[in-house]
Design an enzyme around this catalytic site. Sequence first.
Site, PDB file in Angstrom:
ATOM      1  N   ASN A  71       0.925  -1.099  -0.041  1.00  0.00           N
ATOM      2  CA  ASN A  71       0.209  -0.177  -0.041  1.00  0.00           C
ATOM      3  C   ASN A  71       1.014   1.430  -0.198  1.00  0.00           C
ATOM      4  O   ASN A  71       1.515   1.624   1.048  1.00  0.00           O
ATOM      5  CB  ASN A  71      -0.955   0.016   1.338  1.00  0.00           C
ATOM      6  N   TRP A  72       0.993   1.942  -1.382  1.00  0.00           N
ATOM      7  CA  TRP A  72       2.051   2.900  -1.330  1.00  0.00           C
ATOM      8  C   TRP A  72       1.464   4.159  -0.977  1.00  0.00           C
ATOM      9  O   TRP A  72       1.972   5.177  -0.783  1.00  0.00           O
ATOM     10  CB  TRP A  72       2.552   3.213  -2.803  1.00  0.00           C
ATOM     11  N   LYS A  73       0.162   4.187  -0.379  1.00  0.00           N
ATOM     12  CA  LYS A  73      -0.594   5.199   0.103  1.00  0.00           C
ATOM     13  C   LYS A  73      -0.368   6.502  -0.742  1.00  0.00           C
ATOM     14  O   LYS A  73      -0.051   6.365  -2.098  1.00  0.00           O
ATOM     15  CB  LYS A  73      -0.156   5.688   1.297  1.00  0.00           C
TER      16      LYS A  73
ATOM     17  N   HIS B 100      -9.914   1.772   4.101  1.00  0.00           N
ATOM     18  CA  HIS B 100      -8.696   1.889   4.996  1.00  0.00           C
ATOM     19  C   HIS B 100      -9.043   2.879   6.068  1.00  0.00           C
ATOM     20  O   HIS B 100      -9.651   3.843   5.699  1.00  0.00           O
ATOM     21  CB  HIS B 100      -7.421   2.509   4.161  1.00  0.00           C
TER      22      HIS B 100
ATOM     23  N   GLU C 298      -7.379   5.370   7.164  1.00  0.00           N
ATOM     24  CA  GLU C 298      -7.145   6.606   7.144  1.00  0.00           C
ATOM     25  C   GLU C 298      -8.239   7.298   6.367  1.00  0.00           C
ATOM     26  O   GLU C 298      -8.536   8.460   6.465  1.00  0.00           O
ATOM     27  CB  GLU C 298      -5.887   6.689   6.258  1.00  0.00           C
TER      28      GLU C 298
ATOM     29  N   GLU D  73      -6.243  -4.401  10.001  1.00  0.00           N
ATOM     30  CA  GLU D  73      -5.055  -3.338  10.387  1.00  0.00           C
ATOM     31  C   GLU D  73      -5.733  -2.412  11.703  1.00  0.00           C
ATOM     32  O   GLU D  73      -6.324  -1.576  11.712  1.00  0.00           O
ATOM     33  CB  GLU D  73      -5.182  -2.351   9.245  1.00  0.00           C
TER      34      GLU D  73
ATOM     35  N   GLY E 250       1.676   2.562  10.994  1.00  0.00           N
ATOM     36  CA  GLY E 250       2.749   3.608  11.185  1.00  0.00           C
ATOM     37  C   GLY E 250       3.328   3.761  12.572  1.00  0.00           C
ATOM     38  O   GLY E 250       3.982   4.995  12.583  1.00  0.00           O
TER      39      GLY E 250
ATOM     40  N   SER F 118       2.273  -1.789  10.532  1.00  0.00           N
ATOM     41  CA  SER F 118       3.723  -1.780  11.167  1.00  0.00           C
ATOM     42  C   SER F 118       4.624  -3.086  10.648  1.00  0.00           C
ATOM     43  O   SER F 118       5.345  -3.440  11.495  1.00  0.00           O
ATOM     44  CB  SER F 118       4.230  -1.382  12.550  1.00  0.00           C
TER      45      SER F 118
ATOM     46  N   GLY G 168       2.472  -0.898   4.395  1.00  0.00           N
ATOM     47  CA  GLY G 168       2.658   0.453   4.255  1.00  0.00           C
ATOM     48  C   GLY G 168       4.229   0.943   3.929  1.00  0.00           C
ATOM     49  O   GLY G 168       4.850   0.826   2.982  1.00  0.00           O
ATOM     50  N   GLY G 169       4.636   1.609   5.182  1.00  0.00           N
ATOM     51  CA  GLY G 169       5.716   2.152   5.030  1.00  0.00           C
ATOM     52  C   GLY G 169       7.027   1.138   4.531  1.00  0.00           C
ATOM     53  O   GLY G 169       7.893   1.416   3.754  1.00  0.00           O
TER      54      GLY G 169
END
Length: 252
Positions: free
Chosen positions: A9-11, A96, A98, A168, A174, A213, A234-235
């Site tokens: 997930n490159w967001k 998601h 966010e 999630e 994050g 994470s 993600g990250g």
Amino acid sequence: MRRKLVVANWKMHGSRARNRQLLDAVKPPLQSLAGRVDIAVCPAHLHLGETVAALAGSNIRPGAQNLYGLAEGAMTGETSASMLVDCGAEFVILGHSERRGHLGETDAEVADKFAAARESGLIPILCVGETRAERDAGETEAVVSRQLDAVTEKTGMEAMRGAVIAYEPVWAIGSGTPATPEQAQAVHAMLRERLARRSEEIAGGVRILYGGSMNAANAAELFAQPDIDGGLVGGASLKAEEFITICTSAGS
Ligand code: PGA
């Protein structure tokens, strides 16, 4: 046996040049995992076309991060499921936290999006998860059940066949600290059991990813849990070495 699935997930990260660089770095090593683990990358909508082109011939499949739940129409700035399919997406991340948290996306809207994804042939990745306050209040099961039921009640159980769920926990995203494998497994098992009440056969085929994470150091112990069928990353998916290690752990 559910084959594991790792989704990047490159967001709202990346540029045309950086995406190219990242894909050039991960494609060759990940090719050796073909047939053992499924891998997908979800860039921003604007980068989808180029990502699809860059992934041609590889074992990495393209996806998107959102859609609007109408087939077509007067909806300035939005992107429909059929447009994503037309541009080559195979997966779509939906609901998601966010988007739920910052953009006010509701359970009902997520359910509409899920239905639209299914109608157009996209594989939905439905995100569910509780906040820290909800976990502390003992509401984890109630929250994720509500988020899941909103979809199954609208679309029916058949729409869950071959679908993907991502658990999630909002507090883990994050933060650098994932849920423990035991915490994650407990929620994954509970979600699967909830689906199994309506269809054991369909529930057995739904892949439930963990997200929050996940990184190269913790992926293997999360993947070792019986109901963790992969990761939504993600990250760590923005760093070639981390992502390669995570995918390799999933494939071994
Ligand atoms: P993270 O994000 O891996 O950076 O925690 C995961 C996600 O939000 O999908």
